[in-house]
Design a protein around this motif. Structure first.
Motif, PDB file in Angstrom:
ATOM      1  N   GLN A   1       8.573  22.057  -8.971  1.00 17.63           N
ATOM      2  CA  GLN A   1       7.498  23.105  -9.179  1.00 17.63           C
ATOM      3  C   GLN A   1       7.107  23.671  -7.911  1.00 17.63           C
ATOM      4  OE1 GLN A   1       4.191  20.585 -11.036  1.00 17.63           O
ATOM      5  NE2 GLN A   1       4.932  20.931 -12.759  1.00 17.63           N
TER       6      GLN A   1
ATOM      7  N   THR B   1       7.325  17.430  -9.456  1.00 15.37           N
ATOM      8  CA  THR B   1       6.401  17.894  -8.345  1.00 15.37           C
ATOM      9  C   THR B   1       7.365  18.852  -7.628  1.00 15.37           C
ATOM     10  OG1 THR B   1       4.845  16.419  -8.898  1.00 15.37           O
ATOM     11  CG2 THR B   1       4.544  17.780  -6.706  1.00 15.37           C
TER      12      THR B   1
ATOM     13  N   SER C   1      15.181  19.079  -7.580  1.00 21.18           N
ATOM     14  CA  SER C   1      14.833  20.388  -6.881  1.00 21.18           C
ATOM     15  C   SER C   1      15.891  21.382  -6.702  1.00 21.18           C
ATOM     16  CB  SER C   1      13.883  20.218  -5.744  1.00 21.18           C
ATOM     17  OG  SER C   1      14.402  19.645  -4.750  1.00 21.18           O
TER      18      SER C   1
END
Length: 579
Positions: free
Chosen positions: A9, A6, A99
């Motif tokens: 993204q 998540t 990330s």
């Protein structure tokens, strides 16, 4: 794992909407330059594994020091954004790590790590297979060391001693990288010190060459760094400590005196400024003292001028660091805020520069005319440019009271701050060029030229900055408050250009300093001093009759590049004015 996906993204979505206009062009230029460096690193795999290990050591230091130098690194996703979710520190660290692999810098570094795959292919099929996990683990080490180093420096900046110590350390390391040729010469033109193989940057290469334990060591290091980063993240939420000691009240007889007193108090209390001052001092001293390793003291007299240039680059966004407190300056008429800040800057930087210049020039035995000409010229030029650049190219800064999470981050636009620092480096050096040339050609007369140009720059550029602050103060405050620059700025002019024009103008403004300053002005100075075959300055390697013409040609090339960039931008500005 779902949290990590998540966050990745989210990072992709943010970058997709952020890379537009000038920011997209800046990122594209950086990506091209990074890929060129990566290609050069991969080429080392075909030449010599020793050189490849040294190349990866430079990449490692770049990952560790680059974010520290450029405002805290990539924080598109900040830990504070997820504070209310109640995620465990290790789970949050894993998500942020995943990330962190999304972006231009990790992609460029992964390209450079293809040198491991090239080395593995040359050694055999098994070695090539080992190269794949080695590349991924090596990249994870780069990213995590960057995160840990930024977190450690951020914690250090919560105390004055830590801010000064981290500034001295970072300045020393970056100066050593800038003088890498000295260390290569000291270790031999083709040799690489054995210590390079003990650094984590070489463990992936060791694994590919058959020392399988290095792969396990990389994995263990990744786990250890991840745990350390998780622990540092849990401490990040703490606020900066404030001293409870009483302070002498600020007293001043005039309005300008009040500005000077306020700025001097800020220089003594702002830990980020303490860090920057220590960084500039360490960089100037270590950059000039590094050639002592090979027995050459010719750089020692220039420690003071180098310190001035670096200190000016650190203060390039002087008004931006005020944050929204700029409104206090705008709402207090009847005083010259610019003049007060100039005097305060000279009061803090000038004595250090004078002590370095006089003391180290005495140790080296000269050249007195040149350094005494450069000292006032650069001090005056920097004192004029610091407020001028900060009001003409202001980068919206983070309010000082909101820096607790990451004190290194003084602005949301790291690219803007970096570009501003490089611009300041080139401009301050340019202000010292007339005095330097006069001292080389006419000796002590150059000192008078330096005093004159320094005083003229400090007065004239300060006057321009003062007028700009008065005429565009509301626009600057709006920029500071909203983060959006008004449509009359140079940025909007760039955005109105065509894509090809933006690229050409960007390259001209971004790279024009390379032929102008190092290959042109500095090369001419080195030729005049008889410093031949010096580092990467082309003119010093040429026959006698070609040295000055080539240096002059590079100066003209640099000026032509800047002129071309201005010529491309000006038509757009003219059309905007006519409308």
């Amino acid at each position: 794992m779902a949290v990590a996906v998540t966050m990745a993204q989210m990072k992709v979505a943010v970058l997709r909407h952020a890379y537009r206009g000038q920011r997209a062009q800046t990122a594209g230029t950086g990506a091209v330059l990074g890929l060129l460096l990566a290609a050069g690193t991969v080429y080392l795999a075909w030449m010599d594994p020793e050189l490849l290990a040294a190349g990866y050591a430079v990449w490692l230091l770049g990952w560790m020091l680059g974010p520290v130098f450029m405002g805290g690194g990539d924080e598109t996703l900040r830990p504070e954004y997820f504070a209310l979710l109640g995620l465990p520190a290790r789970r949050l660290a894993v998500g942020l790590l995943v990330s962190a692999f999304v972006g231009v810098a990790p992609l460029v570094s992964l390209t450079a790590l293809l040198g491991l795959l090239v080395t593995g292919i040359r050694l055999g099929a098994v070695n090539a297979l080992v190269a794949v996990p080695a590349m991924l683990l090596q990249l994870a080490v780069f990213v995590l060391l960057s995160k840990v180093s930024v977190a450690v420096v951020g914690l250090a900046l919560r105390s004055r001693l830590g801010a000064i110590a981290s500034g001295l350390l970072n300045g020393t390391i970056l100066a050593a990288l800038g003088q890498i040729w000295v260390f290569l010469w000291a270790f031999g033109e083709t040799g690489t010190p054995d210590a390079v193989w003990y650094l984590p940057s070489a463990w992936g290469l060791l694994a590919v060459r058959g020392q399988w334990w290095a792969l396990v060591a990389l994995a263990a290091l990744v786990i250890g760094l991840l745990g350390a980063w998780a622990a540092l993240l849990s401490r990040r939420a703490g606020a900066t400590r404030v001293s409870g000691r009483g302070r002498r009240p600020i007293t001043a007889a005039t309005a300008n005196g009040a500005v000077v007193a306020k700025e001097l108090r800020t220089w003594s209390r702002d830990l980020v400024r303490n860090h920057q001052l220590a960084f500039a001092l360490a960089y100037g001293v270590c950059f000039a003292a590094s050639p002592l390793i090979i027995g050459w003291d010719g750089m020692l007299p220039y420690a003071g001028p180098i310190f001035i240039v670096m200190a000016a680059a650190m203060a390039a966004n002087l008004y931006g660091t005020d944050g929204t407190a700029l409104w206090l300056t705008l709402m207090t008429p009847g005083r010259s805020d610019v003049r007060g800040r100039q005097l305060a800057w000279l009061s803090t930087q000038g004595p250090i520069a004078l002590a370095l210049t006089v003391g180290l020039t005495a140790v080296a035995g000269g050249p007195w005319p040149l350094v005494l000409a450069l000292l006032p010229a650069l001090l005056g030029g920097a004192a004029g440019l610091v407020p001028l650049i900060s009001v003409y190219a202001l980068v919206p800064g983070t309010d000082p009271h909101r820096r607790a999470g990451n004190p290194l981050r003084t602005s949301e636009d790291d690219g803007g701050l970096t570009g501003l620092a490089y611009l300041m480096l080139a401009l301050v050096v340019a202000t010292g060029a007339p005095a330097a040339l006069a001292a080389i050609w006419f000796g002590w007369a150059g000192v008078a030229v330096g005093v004159g140009t320094g005083a003229l720059c400090a007065w004239g550029l300060g006057l321009l900055a003062e007028r700009r602050l008065r005429s565009h103060g509301p626009e600057l405050l709006d920029t500071m408050r909203t983060g959006r620059k008004p449509q009359t700025t140079v940025t909007s002019r760039f955005e109105q250009l065509g894509r090809t024009q933006r690229i050409v103008a960007g390259w001209c403004f971004g790279l024009g300093a390379v032929p102008l300053v190092p290959q042109g002005i500095l090369a001419a100075v080195f030729v005049g001093k008889g410093m031949l075959r010096h580092s990467w300055f082309l003119a010093t390697y040429l026959p006698t009759g070609w040295r000055y013409p080539v240096a002059a040609g590079f100066i003209l090339l640099g000026l032509a590049m800047y002129g071309t960039g201005l010529w491309i931008v000006r038509p757009c500005a003219t059309r905007t004015a006519r409308r």
